[in-house]
Design a protein around this motif. Sequence first.
Motif, PDB file in Angstrom:
ATOM      1  N   ARG A  13      11.484  -0.261   6.858  1.00 55.27           N
ATOM      2  CA  ARG A  13      12.573  -0.707   6.138  1.00 55.27           C
ATOM      3  C   ARG A  13      13.647  -0.478   6.560  1.00 55.27           C
ATOM      4  O   ARG A  13      14.645  -0.080   6.123  1.00 55.27           O
ATOM      5  CB  ARG A  13      12.348   0.134   4.633  1.00 55.27           C
ATOM      6  N   PHE A  14      13.868  -1.095   7.994  1.00 55.28           N
ATOM      7  CA  PHE A  14      15.230  -1.169   8.408  1.00 55.28           C
ATOM      8  C   PHE A  14      16.382  -2.077   7.913  1.00 55.28           C
ATOM      9  O   PHE A  14      17.376  -1.329   7.895  1.00 55.28           O
ATOM     10  CB  PHE A  14      14.977  -1.552  10.005  1.00 55.28           C
ATOM     11  N   GLY A  15      15.973  -2.971   7.065  1.00 59.58           N
ATOM     12  CA  GLY A  15      17.063  -3.613   6.440  1.00 59.58           C
ATOM     13  C   GLY A  15      17.761  -2.680   5.343  1.00 59.58           C
ATOM     14  O   GLY A  15      18.823  -2.606   5.135  1.00 59.58           O
ATOM     15  N   LEU A  16      17.014  -2.094   4.506  1.00 60.95           N
ATOM     16  CA  LEU A  16      17.805  -1.017   3.712  1.00 60.95           C
ATOM     17  C   LEU A  16      18.458   0.040   4.365  1.00 60.95           C
ATOM     18  O   LEU A  16      19.424   0.519   3.961  1.00 60.95           O
ATOM     19  CB  LEU A  16      16.467  -0.485   2.805  1.00 60.95           C
ATOM     20  N   LEU A  17      17.726   0.537   5.440  1.00 57.68           N
ATOM     21  CA  LEU A  17      18.258   1.655   6.063  1.00 57.68           C
ATOM     22  C   LEU A  17      19.685   1.340   6.696  1.00 57.68           C
ATOM     23  O   LEU A  17      20.630   1.983   6.902  1.00 57.68           O
ATOM     24  CB  LEU A  17      17.288   2.117   7.228  1.00 57.68           C
ATOM     25  N   SER A  18      19.884   0.079   6.805  1.00 57.51           N
ATOM     26  CA  SER A  18      21.151  -0.303   7.951  1.00 57.51           C
ATOM     27  C   SER A  18      22.319  -0.227   7.006  1.00 57.51           C
ATOM     28  O   SER A  18      23.483  -0.196   7.608  1.00 57.51           O
ATOM     29  CB  SER A  18      20.670  -1.828   8.397  1.00 57.51           C
ATOM     30  N   ALA A  19      22.023  -0.189   5.852  1.00 53.17           N
ATOM     31  CA  ALA A  19      23.381  -0.105   4.947  1.00 53.17           C
ATOM     32  C   ALA A  19      23.774   1.310   4.770  1.00 53.17           C
ATOM     33  O   ALA A  19      24.863   1.348   4.362  1.00 53.17           O
ATOM     34  CB  ALA A  19      23.212  -0.452   3.373  1.00 53.17           C
ATOM     35  N   GLN A  20      22.989   2.116   5.170  1.00 52.83           N
ATOM     36  CA  GLN A  20      23.354   3.586   4.807  1.00 52.83           C
ATOM     37  C   GLN A  20      25.030   4.111   5.481  1.00 52.83           C
ATOM     38  O   GLN A  20      25.911   4.403   4.913  1.00 52.83           O
ATOM     39  CB  GLN A  20      22.645   4.628   5.372  1.00 52.83           C
ATOM     40  N   ALA A  21      25.002   3.771   6.790  1.00 48.18           N
ATOM     41  CA  ALA A  21      26.296   3.917   7.342  1.00 48.18           C
ATOM     42  C   ALA A  21      27.423   3.521   7.116  1.00 48.18           C
ATOM     43  O   ALA A  21      28.413   3.761   6.819  1.00 48.18           O
ATOM     44  CB  ALA A  21      26.031   3.779   9.212  1.00 48.18           C
ATOM     45  N   ALA A  22      27.289   2.055   6.595  1.00 46.64           N
ATOM     46  CA  ALA A  22      28.374   1.066   6.334  1.00 46.64           C
ATOM     47  C   ALA A  22      28.610   1.580   4.907  1.00 46.64           C
ATOM     48  O   ALA A  22      30.054   1.579   4.592  1.00 46.64           O
ATOM     49  CB  ALA A  22      27.759  -0.396   5.995  1.00 46.64           C
ATOM     50  N   ILE A  23      27.803   2.086   4.193  1.00 47.54           N
ATOM     51  CA  ILE A  23      28.400   2.645   2.648  1.00 47.54           C
ATOM     52  C   ILE A  23      29.157   3.740   2.976  1.00 47.54           C
ATOM     53  O   ILE A  23      30.254   4.006   2.390  1.00 47.54           O
ATOM     54  CB  ILE A  23      27.228   3.020   1.870  1.00 47.54           C
ATOM     55  N   SER A  24      28.958   4.602   3.966  1.00 49.26           N
ATOM     56  CA  SER A  24      29.678   5.835   4.182  1.00 49.26           C
ATOM     57  C   SER A  24      30.894   5.528   4.536  1.00 49.26           C
ATOM     58  O   SER A  24      31.967   6.125   4.120  1.00 49.26           O
ATOM     59  CB  SER A  24      28.827   6.800   5.235  1.00 49.26           C
ATOM     60  N   SER A  25      31.084   4.513   5.619  1.00 47.23           N
ATOM     61  CA  SER A  25      32.278   4.309   6.225  1.00 47.23           C
ATOM     62  C   SER A  25      33.034   3.320   5.180  1.00 47.23           C
ATOM     63  O   SER A  25      34.228   3.473   5.378  1.00 47.23           O
ATOM     64  CB  SER A  25      31.986   3.416   7.463  1.00 47.23           C
ATOM     65  N   MET A  26      32.515   2.544   4.423  1.00 46.10           N
ATOM     66  CA  MET A  26      33.321   1.969   3.465  1.00 46.10           C
ATOM     67  C   MET A  26      34.205   2.937   2.438  1.00 46.10           C
ATOM     68  O   MET A  26      35.433   2.602   2.147  1.00 46.10           O
ATOM     69  CB  MET A  26      32.383   1.004   2.471  1.00 46.10           C
ATOM     70  N   VAL A  27      33.597   3.880   2.053  1.00 41.76           N
ATOM     71  CA  VAL A  27      34.281   4.812   1.085  1.00 41.76           C
ATOM     72  C   VAL A  27      35.374   5.493   1.911  1.00 41.76           C
ATOM     73  O   VAL A  27      36.464   5.776   1.372  1.00 41.76           O
ATOM     74  CB  VAL A  27      33.110   6.119   0.978  1.00 41.76           C
ATOM     75  N   ARG A  28      35.024   5.709   3.298  1.00 44.04           N
ATOM     76  CA  ARG A  28      36.322   6.235   4.045  1.00 44.04           C
ATOM     77  C   ARG A  28      37.394   5.342   4.176  1.00 44.04           C
ATOM     78  O   ARG A  28      38.313   5.594   4.352  1.00 44.04           O
ATOM     79  CB  ARG A  28      35.750   6.974   5.448  1.00 44.04           C
ATOM     80  N   LEU A  29      36.990   4.078   4.305  1.00 50.37           N
ATOM     81  CA  LEU A  29      38.083   2.991   4.421  1.00 50.37           C
ATOM     82  C   LEU A  29      38.771   2.724   3.229  1.00 50.37           C
ATOM     83  O   LEU A  29      40.056   2.802   3.268  1.00 50.37           O
ATOM     84  CB  LEU A  29      37.400   1.777   4.644  1.00 50.37           C
TER      85      LEU A  29
END
Length: 442
Positions: free
Chosen positions: A157-173
């Motif tokens: 389920r790499f497609g689902l997993l790929s969003a994890q880091a982006a979500i974290s970084s978006m909050v920081r952005l």
Amino acid sequence: MTAGGQAKDGLLRRVLANAGMLLGGRTLNALISLGYMALAARTLGVANFGVLVLINTFAQFIGDVARFQSWQTILQFGPGPLAENRRADFQRVVRFGLILDAVSAVAGVAIGAAGAMLFGPLLGMPQDMAGPAALYGLTIAFMVPATQIGLLRLFDRFGLLSAQAAISSMVRLVGGGVGFVIGAPVSFFLIVWGAGTLAGFIYVSVIAYRELRRRGLLESFSWSGPLTAGMPGAWRFAIATNASASVEVAFTHVATLAVGALLGPTEAGLWRVARQIADALAKPARLLIPAMYPELAKLRAAGGEAHMQSLAVRVGLIGGGFATLLLLVAVFAGEPLLTLVMGKDFGAASQTMVWQVGAAVIGVWALPLEPMLVSMGRPGAVLKVRLIVAAVFLTALAPIVNAQGLQGAGMALVGAALATALGMFWNLSRVMRPKDPSRGAQ
């Protein structure tokens, strides 16, 4: 094409496809990460940005040392029970991973909070930031949901997993944008970065839980019973992979902390920015590693060691060639890139960045070696190589940095990367060497 050739091509396509799904999320994340770091750097200035970097790096260092690599445990012991529909055995693997994570979280938070109060000033943190640094240590519990990540990799389920880091970084952005507008202090950015860590943890935990439930793997799940029954060598494997990963932080977090302690927070900020760019350039090739692990684990469970070797060679050539092209980008466009993204005061980190990219490129060429050794049940060999190289690196780091400054730290990093690659290759060549039948007959 022969059936064997088609199988090899199929494995490579699957690795590249999974890496491609991760790449989509990680590429977006790399851009967002540069964005939130640029906002913090432009708001705080080089010196205060260095303080933020030191606090975050110290928390990451403690987290990486305390954390078991339970995702590797999932991939090592989970494929067999999953393929054979032995739900109770698979649940035992999951339970073991979650318990490892819980122990890591408690230990990491306790050590991180106490360590920040006691040793923060020695690492270059101002005395008045000891309290905020200790509170930031609470984020150690949420930095890497390792079991959840291992499950999603095992389930492809790499497609689902790929969003994890982006979500974290978006909050920081988003939080960083607010901080930039109001001219926020370091403590504000610590809260924002901690919130990003928590958001990523919640996301990946929820999707891993849903995936287990969808597959019916939570039915009759129990926290009681034998912890490692049917998992021979589980504790030895978990301790060895944890120790190996802990030693690896010598080349990442410890290097940043050493620069801060020896040269001050300003230089630590420059070093961290250079590493961020270097990691972003090498990230596409490095994503082949998590995509390789599930395939190697499945091949080993099926006894396909010849296919494992072929897959490792092909992945290494693809990743290494791509990473080498990115090194040229760093050499010729490093300073303009840093100045554009981070501000003119950060252009001084460009030559350091080239050294860091060079070290990353060496690691990418050698990237199949560690997954091969771990998947073949040789995590101890990985640990020995890392221990020896880390000991030499840490012994030499202080005198080299004192003599050469940031450039010396970069040179030492390149030397360590080369020594690690050679050590891994030597150990793997011994494991893969055909046995002499004449010796067995004696």
